[in-house]
Structures are given as structure tokens and as C-alpha cells.
Design a protein around this motif. Structure first.
Motif, short mmCIF file in Angstrom:
data_model
loop_
_atom_site.label_atom_id
_atom_site.label_comp_id
_atom_site.label_asym_id
_atom_site.label_seq_id
_atom_site.Cartn_x
_atom_site.Cartn_y
_atom_site.Cartn_z
N ALA A 174 -4.00 -6.35 -10.70
CA ALA A 174 -3.29 -5.23 -11.20
C ALA A 174 -4.30 -4.39 -11.84
O ALA A 174 -4.03 -2.96 -11.68
CB ALA A 174 -2.35 -5.55 -12.18
N ASP A 175 -5.21 -4.81 -12.61
CA ASP A 175 -6.16 -3.80 -13.26
C ASP A 175 -7.10 -3.14 -12.03
O ASP A 175 -7.63 -2.12 -12.09
CB ASP A 175 -7.02 -4.64 -14.27
N ALA A 176 -7.51 -4.30 -11.09
CA ALA A 176 -8.41 -3.59 -9.95
C ALA A 176 -7.70 -2.63 -9.24
O ALA A 176 -8.02 -1.64 -8.79
CB ALA A 176 -8.78 -4.68 -9.28
N CYS A 177 -6.42 -2.77 -9.27
CA CYS A 177 -5.40 -1.71 -8.31
C CYS A 177 -5.62 -0.47 -9.11
O CYS A 177 -5.74 0.58 -8.40
CB CYS A 177 -4.25 -2.46 -8.06
N ARG A 178 -5.26 -0.50 -10.31
CA ARG A 178 -5.40 0.89 -11.11
C ARG A 178 -6.74 1.40 -11.01
O ARG A 178 -6.77 2.62 -11.05
CB ARG A 178 -4.83 0.46 -12.64
N ASP A 179 -7.76 0.67 -11.05
CA ASP A 179 -9.09 1.35 -11.15
C ASP A 179 -9.24 1.99 -9.83
O ASP A 179 -10.54 2.68 -9.68
CB ASP A 179 -9.94 0.02 -11.46
N ASN A 180 -8.83 1.29 -8.88
CA ASN A 180 -9.01 1.90 -7.39
C ASN A 180 -7.99 2.76 -7.01
O ASN A 180 -8.04 3.03 -5.70
CB ASN A 180 -9.46 0.65 -6.45
N ASP A 181 -7.13 3.11 -7.71
CA ASP A 181 -6.09 3.99 -7.16
C ASP A 181 -5.16 3.46 -6.02
O ASP A 181 -4.97 4.21 -5.12
CB ASP A 181 -6.56 5.49 -6.94
N LEU A 182 -4.95 2.09 -6.17
CA LEU A 182 -4.11 1.50 -5.21
C LEU A 182 -2.70 1.17 -5.85
O LEU A 182 -2.63 0.71 -7.16
CB LEU A 182 -4.74 0.21 -4.70
N SER A 183 -1.56 1.50 -5.16
CA SER A 183 -0.19 0.80 -5.92
C SER A 183 -0.06 -0.61 -5.50
O SER A 183 -0.60 -1.31 -4.62
CB SER A 183 0.67 1.81 -5.10
#
Length: 429
Positions: free
Chosen positions: A132-141
Motif C-alpha cells: 500500500a505504501d509503495a502504491c502511494r509512492d508510485n501513484d498507483l491505485s
């Protein structure tokens, strides 16, 4: 067909009649979702250790023996940032992660039982939190898969699968207990891991052979989700027409309107559409399943999906050590290179209003992108209903393409039969 019809009737009869109107938050999520057009599915759990796919428990061991695999699950090479970067590089804009599959093992630190990746494994890390953190960092939903059925819990009412796992659902079935367990887990997922754009349910079909229609009480569960996160969409892979409260429609292993795999015969609705499919044969990691579709086939599938106004959710089954398979990474890279050049013809586009043997089209405003995938002639008939102002090669807009009018459309006159992965002609309408 008769059995499927009975299932449909039973499912409809078991649902309460209530009106559902999407909120402005849901409508925004639906629009964002449709604009994305491409996501990556992740099927990962302790089943990866057996290398036999995600349904291994249903076909082989009893749950007591199967669950012992958790004590040896240590995906030392798992790196959520590397996953997210590879997926971002493919051109995908969202990830759907299997938080809990039919084997009942939770891939986050749930408080509802100890059968989860933190309490039951030596790894002791909450992979969902890291992802979830990596998704936010990479602008992935982030979307989360959640199974409605469970092959291990005794309180889950016995369906048509998981009959050999050793649980005693016939004597200990307790729907209220199981439903409370699910709702508590869903509450955790939607309150502890930041924005979740969709809950992706699976498993309703487990009770499609019940003599008396099974009431999943979807209305209250859907209301719970929408209350916890007003922008969180709901999709359900039940292989039926959408039920009230659902915000996207899912098609498994087939494009909307097709049913070659026998799982997607439902009518196409007006909801945002998504088709999920595999890179190889299985969803979860299977050690002998190296028969990956080539990059051209996957790109064609992505283009055809967009041509139908739908999203493609393309699956990867990570290895037990936490790595994405090398072949999957290779395919992601190839798709990403193509999307880097031609993503404008996919993202945010509308689907085509015609079907063709040679390919499809996507539309962005007054620009119509003709995707010529499998031509057998240098003259391509396009049944476009509007006047065409000009036609150019997408790769070289200085090169005009000759065309002539024909009843119901135009004929594009190409110099040669194209042989690229996707030969795109841009029409200005």
C-alpha cells in the motif's frame, strides 16, 4: 446453460430489492478507473510454496497439513517498491492484490485470527502495508481482492468446493459468525491501509448448486464498504449481471460480450467494465506453468479490451521467495515500452462502436485511433459513422493515409500490408 439459469434466478431471488445510486465520490472513482484502462492482478499467498496454483488446497491436502506451510513461508526477496516500480513501468495504473484467497490465509496483519502473514509465518512482515505504501509512492491505485468463501473455517457454510479439506462445516456452519468475521476483516482493510479504490469479491458461485438460494446479505456488506470509504468501488466476480451496490462489472478470462472460457456469459452492463486474464495459464504461481503468452498477444488483448471500452487486469503469480517471475517482468517491460509510445491511444479513451476482424478502434474527443492488429489486406474497411476530415499514420503524422468513402464508412488505402504489433491510423472526425 440450464444450471446457470437456475443460479441466476436463485441469486436474484435471494437479493433484497433496494435502490442504489452511486455517490459523487464513487462516480469520480469510476471515471478515474475507466481512464486507467490497465491494471495488474497479484495472486500471492502460501499456496505459492506448493507451486501448484491458488486452488491447490481444493484438490490435494487437508487444511491441517496445508496450513503448516505458513510456518515455513519466508519470502526473503519480497520488495514492494520493486514490484510497484516494475508495474508502473508497464504502463499499468493500479494493482489488485489478493488480500485473502479461498484458502483463508490473510496476507495482512489481521486481528481476527492468527492465520496471517505476520502471526503465522517467520517473515513477520505485513506485506499489504508495504505494498500500500509503495502504491502511494508510485501513484498507483490499490484494489483488494477478497474471497467470499473459505476452505478452512468450519463456520463457513459448505458450498460446492473445498469438500475434502477436513473442515466440519456440516455440523459447525455458522453464517452469522462467518459474516461477522468477514465484515471485521473488511473494516480492517478499509481503515488501516489508506485509500482502497475497489474491493474485488470472488466466490459467490460456490453456492450456485444449493437447493435453496443462499442469501449472502450483500446489501448490508456493500453498504458497510461504501460507508467506511465512500470512494471505494465494489466489483464481484460472480459471473452474473451486476447486483445493486456494485460499481464495476467483471469478466473472467474473456472480453466483455465473449464467453470462450465459459465464465463470462453475462450481459454487458453500463457500468465500468474490467476483464481479468492471466499471462500464462494459472493465477497463482505454478512451477511448471511457463507457457506465457507472448508480448504481442498481451498487447493485442489490452488494445482489444480498450476497444470494448473496458479495462484489462493482467495477472502475475509471484514466486514463494517474493519475486515476480522473470518472464512476467519481461512481459511488463515490453508492454511498458509499447505503452510509452502509444498509451495516448489507450488511456482515457472511449471504446469502439464497431467490431472488425482486423482490429478495433479507440476514441479521444474527435480523434479516432484505428488499431490495425491482424490485417490481411492493405485496404482496410472502417465502418465509421462520422465524416472523416483526414487520416494520418500515428507514428508519423506528416504521412497522410489515403482513404475513400464507402457506404457506412471509409476504406483506408495503405501502401503495404502492415506487419507491426499494432499499426495505428489516426482519423480526425
Amino acid at each position: 446453460m440450464y444450471k446457470h439459469l437456475l443460479y441466476l434466478i436463485a441469486a436474484v431471488l435471494s437479493l433484497p430489492a433496494y435502490a442504489y445510486t452511486p455517490t459523487p465520490e464513487i462516480i469520480k472513482s469510476q471515471n478515474d478507473f475507466q481512464n486507467d484502462r490497465f491494471g495488474i492482478f497479484i495472486h500471492w499467498g502460501i499456496y505459492s510454496m506448493f507451486g501448484q496454483g491458488e486452488w491447490y488446497l481444493n484438490y490435494g491436502p487437508e487444511a491441517e497439513e496445508y496450513s503448516k506451510a505458513a510456518s515455513a513461508f519466508y519470502p526473503a526477496n519480497f520488495n514492494a517498491s520493486e514490484w510497484a516500480q516494475a508495474i508502473k513501468g508497464s504502463g499499468a495504473r493500479y494493482i489488485c492484490f489478493t488480500s485473502r484467497h479461498h484458502d483463508g490465509f490473510s496476507m495482512w496483519h489481521t486481528d481476527q485470527n492468527k492465520y496471517n502473514i505476520v502471526d503465522a509465518t517467520p517473515f513477520k512482515r505485513d506485506v499489504l502495508r508495504e505494498l500500500a505504501d509503495a502504491c502511494r509512492d508510485n501513484d498507483l491505485s490499490l484494489h483488494l481482492y477478497y474471497s467470499h468463501l473459505d476452505w478452512i473455517r468450519d463456520d463457513y457454510p459448505q458450498g460446492r468446493t473445498g469438500k475434502t479439506t477436513g473442515r466440519d462445516s456440516l455440523r459447525n456452519s455458522d453464517w452469522k459468525s462467518y459474516r461477522k468475521f468477514m465484515d471485521n476483516q473488511l473494516t480492517e482493510l478499509l481503515t488501516k491501509y489508506g485509500p482502497v479504490r475497489a474491493i474485488w469479491f470472488d466466490g459467490l458461485w460456490d453456492h450456485d448448486e444449493d437447493p435453496v438460494p443462499f442469501d449472502w446479505e450483500l446489501e448490508s456488506q456493500y453498504e458497510l464498504i461504501h460507508k467506511l470509504q465512500p470512494s471505494c468501488m465494489i466489483g464481484n466476480n460472480h459471473h452474473l449481471a451486476p447486483f445493486p451496490g456494485e460499481d464495476i462489472q467483471i469478466f473472467e478470462r474473456d472480453l466483455p460480450g465473449q464467453n470462450t472460457a465459459g465464465l463470462s456469459g453475462q450481459e454487458v452492463s453500463k457500468l465500468p467494465l474490467e476483464t481479468c486474464n492471466t499471462m500464462n495459464g494459472m493465477w497463482g504461481y505454478k512451477v511448471v506453468d511457463t507457457n506465457y503468452k507472448d508480448s504481442k498477444t498481451l498487447i493485442h488483448y489490452l488494445v482489444k479490451t480498450a476497444g470494448l471500452g473496458a479495462n484489462l487486469l493482467l495477472n502475475i503469480g509471484p514466486q514463494p521467495n517474493g519475486e515476480l517471475p522473470a518472464m512476467a517482468l519481461s512481459r511488463l517491460k515490453d508492454i511498458g515500452q509499447w505503452m510509452g509510445k502509444y498509451g495516448e491511444t489507450i488511456y482515457g479513451t472511449q471504446g469502439s462502436d464497431f467490431n472488425a476482424d482486423w482490429g478495433t478502434s479507440t476514441r479521444l474527443g474527435n480523434r479516432l485511433f484505428i488499431h490495425i492488429l491482424t490485417p490481411d489486406s492493405k485496404d482496410i474497411y472502417v465502418p465509421v459513422k462520422e465524416d472523416v476530415k483526414c487520416a494520418v499514420l500515428y507514428d508519423d503524422r506528416n504521412r497522410r493515409v489515403r482513404f475513400s468513402n464507402k457506404e457506412g464508412g471509409i476504406i483506408l488505402h495503405l501502401d503495404t500490408i502492415p506487419d507491426k504489433i499494432d499499426n495505428i491510423v489516426e482519423l480526425t472526425l
